[in-house]
Scaffold this active site. Sequence first.
Site, PDB file in Angstrom:
ATOM      1  N   LYS A  67       0.857  -1.200   0.000  1.00 22.47           N
ATOM      2  CA  LYS A  67       0.000   0.000   0.000  1.00 22.47           C
ATOM      3  C   LYS A  67       0.879   1.231   0.000  1.00 22.47           C
ATOM      4  O   LYS A  67       1.856   1.311   0.752  1.00 22.47           O
ATOM      5  CB  LYS A  67      -0.869  -0.002   1.268  1.00 22.47           C
ATOM      6  CG  LYS A  67      -1.803   1.198   1.374  1.00 22.47           C
ATOM      7  CD  LYS A  67      -3.154   0.929   0.771  1.00 22.47           C
ATOM      8  CE  LYS A  67      -3.996   2.173   0.596  1.00 22.47           C
ATOM      9  NZ  LYS A  67      -3.663   2.941  -0.632  1.00 22.47           N
ATOM     10  N   LYS A  91       4.839   2.547   8.375  1.00 22.05           N
ATOM     11  CA  LYS A  91       3.693   3.412   8.681  1.00 22.05           C
ATOM     12  C   LYS A  91       2.409   2.594   8.845  1.00 22.05           C
ATOM     13  O   LYS A  91       1.640   2.811   9.778  1.00 22.05           O
ATOM     14  CB  LYS A  91       3.525   4.423   7.541  1.00 22.05           C
ATOM     15  CG  LYS A  91       2.535   5.523   7.818  1.00 22.05           C
ATOM     16  CD  LYS A  91       2.317   6.397   6.572  1.00 22.05           C
ATOM     17  CE  LYS A  91       3.612   7.018   6.097  1.00 22.05           C
ATOM     18  NZ  LYS A  91       3.389   7.928   4.930  1.00 22.05           N
ATOM     19  N   LYS A 103       5.276   1.913  -2.945  1.00 22.65           N
ATOM     20  CA  LYS A 103       5.223   3.301  -3.411  1.00 22.65           C
ATOM     21  C   LYS A 103       5.452   3.313  -4.907  1.00 22.65           C
ATOM     22  O   LYS A 103       6.112   2.415  -5.445  1.00 22.65           O
ATOM     23  CB  LYS A 103       6.316   4.135  -2.737  1.00 22.65           C
ATOM     24  CG  LYS A 103       6.023   5.631  -2.730  1.00 22.65           C
ATOM     25  CD  LYS A 103       5.014   5.939  -1.652  1.00 22.65           C
ATOM     26  CE  LYS A 103       4.835   7.420  -1.424  1.00 22.65           C
ATOM     27  NZ  LYS A 103       4.207   7.638  -0.101  1.00 22.65           N
ATOM     28  N   THR A 187      -4.807  13.204   5.970  1.00 19.28           N
ATOM     29  CA  THR A 187      -3.400  13.283   6.382  1.00 19.28           C
ATOM     30  C   THR A 187      -3.231  14.366   7.437  1.00 19.28           C
ATOM     31  O   THR A 187      -2.650  14.151   8.508  1.00 19.28           O
ATOM     32  CB  THR A 187      -2.490  13.551   5.167  1.00 19.28           C
ATOM     33  OG1 THR A 187      -2.762  12.559   4.176  1.00 19.28           O
ATOM     34  CG2 THR A 187      -1.027  13.510   5.549  1.00 19.28           C
ATOM     35  N   ASN A 217      -1.752  19.246  -0.558  1.00 17.26           N
ATOM     36  CA  ASN A 217      -2.894  18.654   0.156  1.00 17.26           C
ATOM     37  C   ASN A 217      -2.704  18.669   1.668  1.00 17.26           C
ATOM     38  O   ASN A 217      -3.565  19.137   2.413  1.00 17.26           O
ATOM     39  CB  ASN A 217      -3.139  17.216  -0.338  1.00 17.26           C
ATOM     40  CG  ASN A 217      -4.227  16.518   0.479  1.00 17.26           C
ATOM     41  OD1 ASN A 217      -4.005  16.083   1.604  1.00 17.26           O
ATOM     42  ND2 ASN A 217      -5.420  16.438  -0.068  1.00 17.26           N
ATOM     43  N   SER A 345      -7.304   5.810   3.718  1.00 18.58           N
ATOM     44  CA  SER A 345      -7.227   5.054   2.460  1.00 18.58           C
ATOM     45  C   SER A 345      -7.678   3.612   2.687  1.00 18.58           C
ATOM     46  O   SER A 345      -8.394   3.033   1.865  1.00 18.58           O
ATOM     47  CB  SER A 345      -5.777   5.020   1.946  1.00 18.58           C
ATOM     48  OG  SER A 345      -5.518   6.073   1.058  1.00 18.58           O
TER      49      SER A 345
HETATM   50  N1  GLU Z   1       1.020   9.000   0.032  1.00 24.80           N
HETATM   51  C1  GLU Z   1       0.482   8.918   1.348  1.00 24.80           C
HETATM   52  C2  GLU Z   1       1.562   8.511   2.330  1.00 24.80           C
HETATM   53  O1  GLU Z   1       2.719   8.750   2.117  1.00 24.80           O
HETATM   54  C3  GLU Z   1      -0.776   8.055   1.427  1.00 24.80           C
HETATM   55  C4  GLU Z   1      -0.630   6.628   1.019  1.00 24.80           C
HETATM   56  C5  GLU Z   1      -1.949   5.874   0.906  1.00 24.80           C
HETATM   57  O2  GLU Z   1      -2.993   6.465   1.163  1.00 24.80           O
HETATM   58  O3  GLU Z   1      -1.892   4.703   0.541  1.00 24.80           O
HETATM   59  O4  GLU Z   1       1.289   8.005   3.393  1.00 24.80           O
END
Ligand code: GLU
Length: 406
Positions: A67, A91, A103, A187, A217, A345
């Site tokens: 994810k 995370k 990613k 976030t 954002n 998410s």
């Molecule tokens: N890009 C965001 C992060 O770095 C969200 C990732 C997601 O929602 O999967 O956590």
Amino acid sequence: MQNPFENAMRQLTRATAVKQFDSTFIEQISYPHREIRGHIPLRKDDGSLQMVEFYRVQHNNWRGPYKGGIRFHQDTDIEEVKALAFWMTLKCAVANIPMGGGKGGATINPKELSITELEQLSRAWMRALADVVGPQKDVPAPDVNTTPQIMAWMSDEYGKITGDRSGAVITGKPLEVGGSEGRGTATAQGGFYVFEALRLNFGLSDSCKVVIQGFGNAGEHAAELWLKAGHKIVAVSDSKSAVRNQNGLDIAALLEHKKTSGSVRDFAGGETFEGSELLFEPCDLLIPAALENQIREDNVARIQAKVVLELANGPTTPEADDVLFAKGVPVIPDILANSGGVTVSTYEWEQNIKGEHWSEADVFMKLKTNIQEQALQIFDQAKNLKTDLRRSAFILALERIAKAQK
Ligand code: GLU
């Protein structure tokens, strides 16, 4: 610029010096499961062809499907995407959601593309990776410069290829095509809940002076949330410039100014100054909400904030961490502070799989309970181990991942 993946590995080594883990486990977690890179042919509006390098790094899936977001940025590369994927693994474990880490990215400045070029690029990215992503395999999302609109194009493309129109392949979609209530602000909202859970421990009042680096954002919504709670936003920057006002910026007016002019520069309600000086403004709370490697050995001495809350990924280098810790400036680490995004998410993914739609109140209540529990656990553990919050967050994450592997 320091290599972000090397920095991430140094963070890992530093955390495992505080608490020991099985060495074969640490060895395995140091390598991504899979790194995919290639080139997308992008036909520009003027008829020319641009070959765009793209990436997907699937770091680890022991706790659930890979994810993590997709970054469209002119400076992104495989090392950055690898670091970001590794941080996603940690995370998701910190957030205690059933997801692993991944990613993606593409090396391009999307601000220079027309809307048709951007749609083409987004759809091509998904076509190139449709075999390896999926609701139970790998679930992408937005990151720097990628929007709900881009998620909608990608979700649609995946639906055309596979017939799966549940939307569960990608999160951060617009509400109309399976997005979740609250994902847009999640976030920043998660960061705010963490701040609220720990604020008194850090001796901060309910009227702080706040400085925010980055007005995308995360940064924009953070400004609105902290302002609404009674704090003052005294300085803000974007990729072009910075603006400050000791009496507090009018955020609604600043957002309007940015929308019409494309930058915070020359905002009438404040003084414009060099974006690179933003971090050194005096404040109670500094929120880096832009890119990696911002607070470093060479500039950390100039930081005047009492607390740092990382809404960006990787904004503080290990050397700067040490200086801030020695000075008694707590750094609330990215893998906790910005985990609200991936948490909501995951709620979106769950809603898509079950065919449900949850209210905003339900989403935020779930987020708040969960993220504050993790924040307090990380804070208490840091105190017990006499270490910083980053090492504590790493240790909590590694324990959860190690259990899943077993
Ligand atoms: N890009 C965001 C992060 O770095 C969200 C990732 C997601 O929602 O999967 O956590």
